[in-house]
Design a protein around this motif. Structure first.
Motif, PDB file in Angstrom:
ATOM      1  N   HIS A  12       0.748  -1.210  -0.166  1.00 42.97           N
ATOM      2  CA  HIS A  12       0.070  -0.011  -0.021  1.00 42.97           C
ATOM      3  C   HIS A  12       0.945   1.194  -0.018  1.00 42.97           C
ATOM      4  CE1 HIS A  12      -3.267   2.523   0.848  1.00 42.97           C
ATOM      5  NE2 HIS A  12      -2.740   3.049   1.991  1.00 42.97           N
ATOM      6  N   GLU A  32       1.126   5.114   0.390  1.00 38.69           N
ATOM      7  CA  GLU A  32       0.421   6.437   0.701  1.00 38.69           C
ATOM      8  C   GLU A  32       0.622   7.525   0.090  1.00 38.69           C
ATOM      9  OE1 GLU A  32      -1.442   6.432   3.324  1.00 38.69           O
ATOM     10  OE2 GLU A  32      -1.237   4.688   4.553  1.00 38.69           O
ATOM     11  N   GLY A  33      -0.263   8.394  -0.180  1.00 35.86           N
ATOM     12  CA  GLY A  33       0.065   9.933  -0.447  1.00 35.86           C
ATOM     13  C   GLY A  33       0.279   9.957  -1.877  1.00 35.86           C
ATOM     14  N   SER A  42      -4.390   8.194  -7.307  1.00 29.58           N
ATOM     15  CA  SER A  42      -5.040   7.043  -7.669  1.00 29.58           C
ATOM     16  C   SER A  42      -6.439   7.418  -8.395  1.00 29.58           C
ATOM     17  CB  SER A  42      -5.167   5.864  -6.506  1.00 29.58           C
ATOM     18  OG  SER A  42      -6.126   6.531  -5.428  1.00 29.58           O
ATOM     19  N   GLU A  83      -3.319  -1.643  -7.232  1.00 32.44           N
ATOM     20  CA  GLU A  83      -3.534  -1.836  -5.590  1.00 32.44           C
ATOM     21  C   GLU A  83      -4.759  -3.012  -5.694  1.00 32.44           C
ATOM     22  OE1 GLU A  83      -3.050   0.953  -2.055  1.00 32.44           O
ATOM     23  OE2 GLU A  83      -5.137   0.746  -2.500  1.00 32.44           O
ATOM     24  N   VAL A 135      -2.579   3.264  -8.472  1.00 30.92           N
ATOM     25  CA  VAL A 135      -1.811   4.265  -7.804  1.00 30.92           C
ATOM     26  C   VAL A 135      -0.617   4.732  -8.793  1.00 30.92           C
ATOM     27  CG1 VAL A 135      -0.259   4.896  -5.742  1.00 30.92           C
ATOM     28  CG2 VAL A 135      -2.210   3.073  -5.724  1.00 30.92           C
ATOM     29  N   CYS A 149       8.494   1.608   1.041  1.00 32.37           N
ATOM     30  CA  CYS A 149       7.326   0.711   1.171  1.00 32.37           C
ATOM     31  C   CYS A 149       7.888  -0.743   1.855  1.00 32.37           C
ATOM     32  CB  CYS A 149       6.763   0.470   0.277  1.00 32.37           C
ATOM     33  SG  CYS A 149       5.150   1.215  -0.029  1.00 32.37           S
TER      34      CYS A 149
END
Ligand SMILES: Cc1cc2nc3c(=O)[nH]c(=O)nc-3n(C[C@H](O)[C@H](O)[C@H](O)COP(=O)(O)O)c2cc1C
Length: 498
Positions: free
Chosen positions: A35, A37-38, A41, A131, A138, A262
């Protein structure tokens, strides 16, 4: 002296005298979803299961190409959903587990999937991470990234509209399998490659597979920390016409550090053996354009003894898409016969690959162990995919000993059929350096995936077997010196599917 392929493979062999159990580090159990983030998407459109393919795709025949169409966003969503989607959920005392369209050793799912898209209506050009848990793409980078860095020239003629980059996050499988995990990174990636190829073809497009690219640059493009996650294979969807701009960007936008960082677990120790074979196989020895390994069954071959595989189709119980959605690994085999048609369907699914650079039979050869096939005696055979024939090697009961060799997975003794994937580790290295190990293991995964889908479609169960005593397998199967069993699948009627 052993070459790097032999060194890794035999250093990670299972030997009954040296099996040491190890405790799983539950505190550092890896997550199976990446996953990020930020980053912006895009939600993929909901797609109906129908990809418009009939059963013939299972045997690998390409349906008529759509003469004019380029893939739509819906097609991309189908490629992702069928290629690498969640197809089942099961609750256990330890939690809910989600299963995917592809099998994975230990259900650890080391693979991640990235899509570079170019000229797709409704999606701006860019590189995306798929994802799967949310069904979103994303966005990692803007621009056109469909030509893999360092890809050979022929890629220019492919005009890819979408390029899928398959990576493995090493620790996911290392957590359970330790040094042996690199085998599973590659086999799992092979399954995913073939799953994508089948859906691309089922949708009427052409797929191009590549194992040759510049590792360092490709991993940089994907913004992965290559000591923990790396690209192992690429699958492109061929476009119909030259794209407007195929220039590789001179410079990539900077990617937030959080993306590179990640993690799948707080502790991601990768064993030295894996770092060694991965680094060795990152060297591009020579593109895999030339050569083919000698099949292991060559020494047993005589024209008079060959048994032709007749093109009898067993009535398909499921369409291709139903087979993808209902595919599972089955272990509840029952001792019932396998018809000549069913055997023929499975073998022809192995034979119908285009003979291109990544033709799997260049890198591995297939054997057949029969215990309950109506049309052939019990025993061991080689399979010639070009002549569509079986080469008898030895008669006798194979399933009981193979179940023992597979770390006493006793349920395997009731499989009616096993398909083995074999390669000479010495020849692989001589032809392609350590990269050859990737070619062979990826090919074994691709072939096994065909068997899974074909078996499911004709109502048989199937299970991949990566755990076996390597030395015992080679001697029981009487493999020529230097040859190793890389992987095999058990197939047969199962309880509940009768
Ligand atoms: C490379 C590979 C090796 C595997 N080895 C074994 C094995 O030795 N024994 C077994 O029971 N299952 C094996 N499996 C099957 C996995 O356990 C199974 O794919 C996973 O639990 C997910 O379940 P599913 O295939 O039903 O989706 C293997 C699968 C793969 C892809």
């Amino acid at each position: 002296m052993k070459n790097s392929v032999q060194s890794y493979h035999w250093a990670t062999a299972y030997d009954p005298l040296e099996m040491k159990g190890h405790r799983l580090d539950w505190a550092n159990q890896p997550t199976v979803y990446k996953h990020i983030e930020g980053l912006p998407s895009v939600m993929l459109p909901d797609v109906m299961p129908s990809v418009g393919a009939n059963g013939s795709t299972i045997a690998g025949q390409v349906p008529d190409d759509r003469p004019t169409a380029e893939p739509s966003l819906g097609d991309l969503a189908r490629m992702l959903r069928f290629g690498y989607g969640i197809t089942a959920k099961r609750s256990y005392p330890t939690g809910v587990y989600e299963y995917r369209s592809v099998p994975s050793a230990g259900a650890l799912y080391p693979c991640e999937l990235y899509a570079a898209c170019h000229g797709l209506d409704g999606l701006s050009d860019g590189l995306y991470h798929y994802e799967m848990s949310s069904g979103r793409l994303v966005r990692l980078r803007d621009g056109v990234h469909t030509l893999p860095p360092g890809s050979p020239d022929f890629w220019m003629a492919i005009h890819p509209v979408t390029t899928f980059y398959v990576t493995a996050m090493f620790y996911r499988s290392v957590w359970k399998y330790r040094d042996r995990a690199y085998r599973y990174h590659l086999l799992d990636s092979g399954h995913l490659v073939e799953s994508l190829v089948l859906v691309i073809r089922a949708l009427g497009f052409q797929a191009e597979v590549s194992y040759d690219f510049d590792d360092e640059q490709t991993n940089a493009l994907l913004s992965v920390d290559s000591s923990r996650e790396a690209c192992l294979a690429i699958v492109a969807v061929k476009g119909r016409s030259p794209r407007v701009s195929m220039d590789r960007p001179a410079q990539w936008d900077p990617i937030p550090e959080a993306v590179r960082a990640c993690r799948v677990s707080a502790k991601e120790d990768i064993p030295e053996t894996i770092r060694f074979i991965h680094a060795a196989s990152s060297q591009r020895h020579r593109p895999q354009n030339e050569g083919r390994l000698q099949p292991f069954w060559d020494i047993f071959d005589t024209v008079e003894r060959r048994i032709p595989v007749r093109a009898l189709e067993d009535p398909l119980r499921l369409s291709w898409e139903q087979a993808v959605l209902s595919r599972r690994s089955s272990r509840n085999f029952v001792p019932k016969p396998i018809s000549e048609g069913a055997l023929s369907d499975i073998l022809r699914s192995l034979a119908s690959f285009p003979e291109d650079r990544c033709w799997p039979h260049r890198f591995v050869s297939c054997g057949v162990l029969s215990a309950a096939c109506e049309s052939i005696e019990n025993g061991h055979y080689g399979f010639d995919p070009e002549e569509l024939s079986l080469i008898p090697i030895r008669k006798g009961d194979m399933m009981e000993p193979m179940a023992d060799i597979a770390l006493q997975q006793r349920w395997l003794s009731l499989a009616g059929l096993e398909i083995t994937f074999v390669a000479s580790l010495q020849e692989l290295h001589a032809m392609w350096g350590a990269r050859g190990y990737r070619y062979a293991m990826l090919s074994a995964g691709r072939l096994a995936h065909r068997v899974y889908i074909a078996a499911t479609a004709i109502g048989l169960g199937c299970c991949g077997i990566g755990a076996f005593f390597d030395g015992h397998a080679a001697s029981f199967l009487q493999l020529p010196p230097q040859c190793a069993l890389l992987y095999f699948v058990g197939v047969g009627p199962t309880r509940g599917r009768e």
